[in-house]
Structure formats: C-alpha cells, structure tokens
Design an enzyme around this catalytic site. Structure first.
Site, short mmCIF file in Angstrom:
data_model
loop_
_atom_site.label_atom_id
_atom_site.label_comp_id
_atom_site.label_asym_id
_atom_site.label_seq_id
_atom_site.Cartn_x
_atom_site.Cartn_y
_atom_site.Cartn_z
N GLU A 110 0.85 -1.19 0.00
CA GLU A 110 0.00 0.00 0.00
C GLU A 110 0.88 1.24 0.00
OE1 GLU A 110 -3.00 -0.32 3.25
OE2 GLU A 110 -2.18 -2.35 3.46
N LYS A 112 2.20 4.77 1.28
CA LYS A 112 2.31 5.38 2.62
C LYS A 112 1.95 6.87 2.47
CE LYS A 112 5.46 5.81 6.53
NZ LYS A 112 5.33 7.26 6.72
N ASP A 114 1.18 10.70 3.52
CA ASP A 114 1.80 11.63 4.46
C ASP A 114 0.74 12.57 5.01
OD1 ASP A 114 3.86 12.60 5.91
OD2 ASP A 114 4.70 13.86 4.35
N TYR A 221 -6.93 2.27 6.00
CA TYR A 221 -6.12 1.13 5.57
C TYR A 221 -5.95 0.02 6.60
CZ TYR A 221 -2.79 4.22 7.95
OH TYR A 221 -2.18 5.07 8.85
N LYS A 308 10.89 3.53 2.34
CA LYS A 308 10.87 4.97 2.12
C LYS A 308 11.53 5.31 0.77
CE LYS A 308 9.39 7.28 4.90
NZ LYS A 308 9.63 7.85 6.21
N CYS A 402 30.92 21.84 29.30
CA CYS A 402 29.47 21.93 29.10
C CYS A 402 29.09 23.35 28.64
CB CYS A 402 28.75 21.58 30.40
SG CYS A 402 26.96 21.82 30.33
N CYS A 405 26.99 24.87 31.91
CA CYS A 405 27.54 25.08 33.27
C CYS A 405 29.06 25.05 33.30
CB CYS A 405 26.97 24.03 34.22
SG CYS A 405 27.49 22.34 33.86
N CYS A 420 27.89 15.70 30.33
CA CYS A 420 28.17 16.64 31.43
C CYS A 420 27.83 15.91 32.72
CB CYS A 420 27.33 17.90 31.28
SG CYS A 420 27.38 18.94 32.77
N CYS A 426 23.33 21.38 36.58
CA CYS A 426 23.28 21.85 35.19
C CYS A 426 21.83 22.12 34.82
CB CYS A 426 23.90 20.79 34.28
SG CYS A 426 24.04 21.30 32.56
#
Length: 664
Positions: A110, A112, A114, A221, A308, A402, A405, A420, A426
C-alpha cells in the site's frame, strides 16, 4: 409521509449522494440539488428536535466549539513502522519473518500517505469516536472535527461488525491546499508551508465549522477489533471499501519481495501523479494469522515494513556548530544552517549526532553541506561539498566543557557521546528531567507543559520533580501568563498524578537506559521501589532482558543520596511506588521460569489475552521455538513446521484447555 419518515428518508438519500461524491468520485446529483435537499432537512430537524441524530448529514457543516480536547487511551496501541531503504533491507526482513511463521508468505503493498494518523471507532455502524495517534498509547478526541470530513462515513453500509476500529490518514490534497493558500495570499496572510502539517493542525481547530471549510480527506487502511470477519489484510481493504470507507484502490497483493519491489519502483516514479503526498510504500504480511504469530517489538509490528522513497536533498551553508545538553547530560552537536527549503519545510538546524560523526564527515563551520531529512522527518547532514571549502578552513575541535555550566565533559569508553557529569547543577538537565517526568508516557500531568517547567525552575520554584507536589496556586500566580484557572488546573493535575501506576512512575524517574519496556519489566519483577533500590547488579542482570549496562545504570541511580532523598519525598507525597494490591491479586508466580510459544487460532480467549495470562502469572512469551522453550500452546491451524520443530526438540505441545487448566 410524516416528519419522522421524511427526515429519515432525506438523511439516507443525502448519505448516499455524499458517498458517491466524496468516496466513489461519481456524483449523480448537482451541488445545487444537494444543497436544496440539505436545507430541507435542516428545516425539518429544526422543527422536530425530538428526532436529533448526532450523525445527521446536516452536522457535516460543523459549528460545535471544542475548548479542550479530551485525552483518550487507545484500545489497540498505534505503533510506528520500521523503515527500509533497499532491496537488501526487505530481503533481511523476509528472512526474519520466515524463521517465525509457517507456510507461504504473501504481502499487501500500500502507498504510505503523508498525513495525520487517525483511529475511528464504529459501533452498530455509526461513528462514535475519532482519536489522533498522539504518542501511540493515547491521543486527542477530535470526533466533532472529523465528522465534518465528507469522506468519513457517519453511517456504514453492508455487513459491518458490531464494533471495530479503523485506522488511516487525514490528508489534504494538493489542489485543495493550493486553493487555501491562494485565498490566504489574497487576504494578505502567510501561506501554509505544507499539506501534512496543515491537515494535522486542522484537526485541533476549536471551531468545527472552520474545519468543515477545509478540503480534508480520510484514507483508511487498517482494521482493529476482536474476531473480525476477515482473514487477510487485502480482504480487510475490500471489506472496508464495501462498508463505505474511502480506501485507495492502488493496493496490490504480492507473492514475493521481487513483486513488492515492482510495486515500489512503479510508484517511486508515478507518485508525483497522485493528488496527495506519499513518501513511500507500506508492506504488510497479508495473512492476519501470520501477523498475530509475528507480533510486535517494543515499537513496531514485526509483520509490516515501510519502504521509504529516496529522501530529497539540498545544499546550504553551515554557519555555526553549537551544543545542546539533554536531560541525561548527553551533549548533542547541532549544525546551524543558512535557512533552506527541504521537503516542504524551512530547515535551519540539523543534528550532527556526536564527535565521531563530525570527524567522519570532516564537517566544519563555513562548509557547504548536503542536507536531507532522515526518514523525511529529522534533518541531517550527509556530506560536505569539499570543492567549495575555504582554503583557510580548520578542522572542528569538539568542545570539552558543558555549554551551560562549563563543567568538563566526560566520555566513557565504548560510548559515542560526551556527557556533562554535573547532573544536579546543570540547568538543562534539571529542566529536562522534570519535563520527562511530566510527559505523556510518564506521569502525564494535565495543565503542565515543558515551557512552564522551565519557567518554574528558572524562577527557583522547583529544583526536582518531587518539588511539584508542594507547589500551590499562590506560588504559580506570579508567573508570566499564569491565570487563576490555569494555576488551579496545574495543581489538580499534579495531585491526580499520584494515581499513576508504578511502572509509569519508574519510567518517569528518568533512570538512564530505563525506557517504557524496561520499566515494565523491572516493576513487574521487583514490585516496589524499595526492592529495586536494594537490588544488586547481579540480581538485576538475572531479570529477563536486563543487561550489564542497564543494571549498572540502575544501581548508580539509587547509589545517589540525592536520588534516594527525592524518592523518599515522592513516597511521602503519596506517589505510587509499588504495584497496587489490586493488581498484585491478579498476578502469580505459577508460570515463573517457563517460556511459552503461542501458535494458531484460539476460541476461549484471544491470543492477546492468552499472552497476558502467561505474563501475569510469571511466564515469558517467546516468538520462536528453541531448546529453552517450556511449552507450545497450540490452537487451530498451528503451522506444521512449528509442530515438527517442537516435537524434534521434545518441547511439550499443549492445547488452550490444557493451558487454562494449568492456571486453575
């Protein structure tokens, strides 16, 4: 003809005309004549409100306003699909299937579509509920808006089952989308960016009369329900079409992966001739019995695969590489791009994943890069155009502190990402943990969103999720855009979260590597947070499917004094940190240590119920027979190769009745 008969006659006639126009695309009446009949029905219904029908054709025009969309739990989970991109991917998938099921395997192919995924529930042939996909476990009730979509039947035809669900996509055809944008431009408004997002956004409009003005369609479907009168996916499409649903006619039955690829290759070329967006092909094992045998992984059905089409690519300039901190402290490098249009959206950022990926691509600030959408959802950089690189360019040096922080980053051997380690100090980690705690699949706290969490942390109101249970309406009112009612709803939502079951609380705690599935296994095995807190790495690894990495992470989490203190506060606030007595009463250890394979068709309980009985009584369900299998529960039509393999390995084959007797 009395008023009641006239109303019923007009409703039936208008439904049939609606079906012929919007589903079959073969109208037998002019728009003018249809409108005259609709107005006649509206006048009769207004004069005789005692004959009100929630599914009357007159309600297609909308008018009902929904302020808040109710969250509804799906009876049957709406799974994601695994993706494939090549013939080899499909062949590997087929090999896995043939190891698990007997007999010949055929496939339904089938397109696909969107759009926005939707689940419709029908009872006695009438539409009773329309729910968005949401997170797959629960979604929003958008019935009022969906009733305005002309291709959604409000009354079914033919031999439909008394109760079932049907899944599909709400889409916006290109022609209607172009017309909407033309009108917006003429009105001096910004045009919509793409059909998919516009269709999805339409479903959450508060005024259903506005939804009615949009040329949305619904393509169906997939049927879901107990003991439905169908044996294959292809048959289910034909049945749904006969009941009045708009089911695309391009689906094809394939007997081999080569035939599947013929379908894929044809539509990869011809998809641009379709009136709406499609981004691939969905291939499903045709036999519903084989689908049941194959079952599901934690995220997707084993019996379906999305192929895809090749993703669209564009080139643009990488202006700057910045770094984001996740709730677990993981650092993700982000490419900030010169804005470029890709697959209908403007892309400004793309993930660079980790230091290894940056080094592998040799990507640098100022480069011209090629970008595509991975699975046409998340933008990613796939390569660099080295012919356009500045001669003075220097290699990217991954940052060592980081970005939030300034704590020095660490990278554990064998790990792809830097981290980190400043978990308690943080800010993005603090905010991220609380946002995870309140999320839908976790505590699902009504009235509290991610932005409000960040605001509450930044204002010093909370520093961890246990603080939520001490927040008052008075604390919240000084916050930006926080009205009395919103504050009351938030506090009520936090209070209601005390009823969330233990397995979801355990997931909500945000222990690294403990996702939904692992949380369920740990909750079921240990039954309380106290037992889990005191578990050693050795005992954790002994739990089914718990490996060293998860065990180390769980022990490290509970070794933290801060985490133990937070758990204690959650207990004091009444959060569910153990399986309830009621749930425990339905669970036993009768089948502990036993591994079952379920095969065939059952009459006294459904396959799903049978598997649940095994797990509720301490057993494990496996999809394939091996020397470790304790029993095969055989129903009607058990595959001959499964029987031969079980007999060859000396695995006992028991009937449905034998199994139920084992529990009694």
């Amino acid at each position: 003809m009395n008023p009641k008969q006239k109303i019923q006659s007009l409703r039936a006639e208008l439904r049939e005309h609606n079906y012929k126009y919007y589903v079959l695309d073969t109208p037998t009446i002019s728009d003018y004549d249809f409108d005259i009949k609709l107005k006649e029905l509206q006048a009769l219904e207004a004069a005789h409100p005692e004959f009100y029908d929630a599914n009357s054709p007159t309600l297609r025009v909308g008018g009902e306003v929904t302020k808040n969309f109710e969250t509804v739990k799906h009876t049957y989970r709406m799974y994601s699909l695994d993706n494939s991109y090549s013939k080899e991917d499909l062949e590997d998938w087929e090999k896995r299937i043939k190891k698990l099921v007997d007999g010949e395997v055929s496939y339904t192919c089938e397109l696909k579509y969107d759009g926005a995924s939707m689940s419709l529930t029908y009872e006695d042939g009438k539409l009773v509920r329309a729910v968005t996909r949401g997170d797959g476990f629960q979604g929003d009730n958008v019935t009022t808006n969906v009733k305005t979509i002309k291709s959604v039947p409000l009354h079914l035809k033919g031999d439909y089952p008394p109760k079932f669900e049907i899944r599909g996509e709400i889409i916006l055809p290109f022609e209607g989308f172009a017309k909407m944008n033309e009108e917006r431009i003429q009105a001096g408004e910004e045009p919509y960016r793409n059909p998919r997002n516009t269709a999805s956004g339409s479903l959450k409009l508060q005024d259903s009369s506005e939804v009615a003005k949009r040329p949305l369609e619904c393509l169906l479907y997939s049927l879901k329900g107990e003991r439905l009168p169908i044996k294959t996916q292809f048959e289910s499409l034909e049945k749904a079409r006969n009941w009045g649903f708009k089911v695309p006619s391009v689906a094809k039955l394939a007997n081999s992966i080569d035939e599947v690829l013929e379908f894929v290759n044809y539509w990869d070329v011809h998809r641009h001739e379709l009136p709406y967006e499609t981004d691939g092909v969905v291939i499903k094992v045709n036999s519903l019995q084989q689908q049941e045998e194959l079952g599901y992984t934690a995220k997707a059905p084993r019996w379906a695969m999305a192929y895809k089409f090749k993703a669209e690519q564009v080139s643009t300039i990488l202006n700057e590489i910045t770094y984001q901190v996740g709730r677990t402290g993981a650092i993700t490098p982000v490419a900030n791009l010169k804005p470029v249009e890709l697959a209908g959206t403007i892309v400004k950022r793309a993930s660079l994943h980790n230091a290894d990926q940056i080094e592998k691509l040799d990507v640098r600030e100022g480069d011209t890069v090629f970008v595509e959408k991975g699975g046409e959802i998340i933008p990613k950089i796939i390569s660099v155009d080295f012919t356009k690189r500045n001669v003075n360019s220097t290699p990217t040096e991954y940052r060592n502190t980081c970005p939030e922080c300034e704590t020095e980053l660490i990278r554990t051997e064998g790990e792809a990402q830097h981290y980190c380690p400043n978990a308690m100090g943080c800010p993005p980690q603090i905010i991220g943990r609380i946002q995870h705690y309140i999320s839908r699949k976790a505590m699902d706290i009504e009235g509290l969103g991610g932005e409000t969490v960040a605001l509450m942390v930044n204002k010093g109101l909370i520093t961890n999720y246990a603080d939520l249970y001490q927040i008052t309406v008075e604390d919240l009112l000084p916050l930006d855009r926080m009205a009395q009612k919103s504050a009351e709803n938030l506090v009520a939502g936090v209070e209601a979260s005390k009823n969330i079951e233990f397995e979801r609380v355990l997931f909500a705690l945000g222990i690294r590597y403990v996702g939904e599935t692992v949380a369920k296994k740990l909750a079921k095995h240990y039954k309380s947070i106290d037992a889990l807190m005191n578990a050693s790495e050795e005992s954790l690894v002994a739990v089914d499917e718990i490996g060293d990495r998860i065990a180390e992470s769980v022990v490290a989490f509970f070794d933290s004094e801060e985490n133990r203190a937070t758990i204690q506060r959650l207990k004091e606030h009444g959060v569910q940190l153990a399986i309830s007595a009621e749930k425990l009463a339905n669970q036993t250890d009768k089948l502990a240590g036993s591994i079952f394979v379920v095969s065939g068709v059952f009459t006294k309980v459904s396959r799903t119920e049978l598997k649940k009985l095994i797990e509720d009584n301490g057993g494990k369900v496996s999809s394939s027979i091996s020397g470790k299998t304790s029993y095969v529960v055989a129903g009607d039509n058990m595959g001959p190769s499964k029987r031969t393999k079980a007999e060859g390995l000396g695995v006992p084959i028991i009937s449905e009745e034998d199994f139920l007797e084992m529990l009694s």
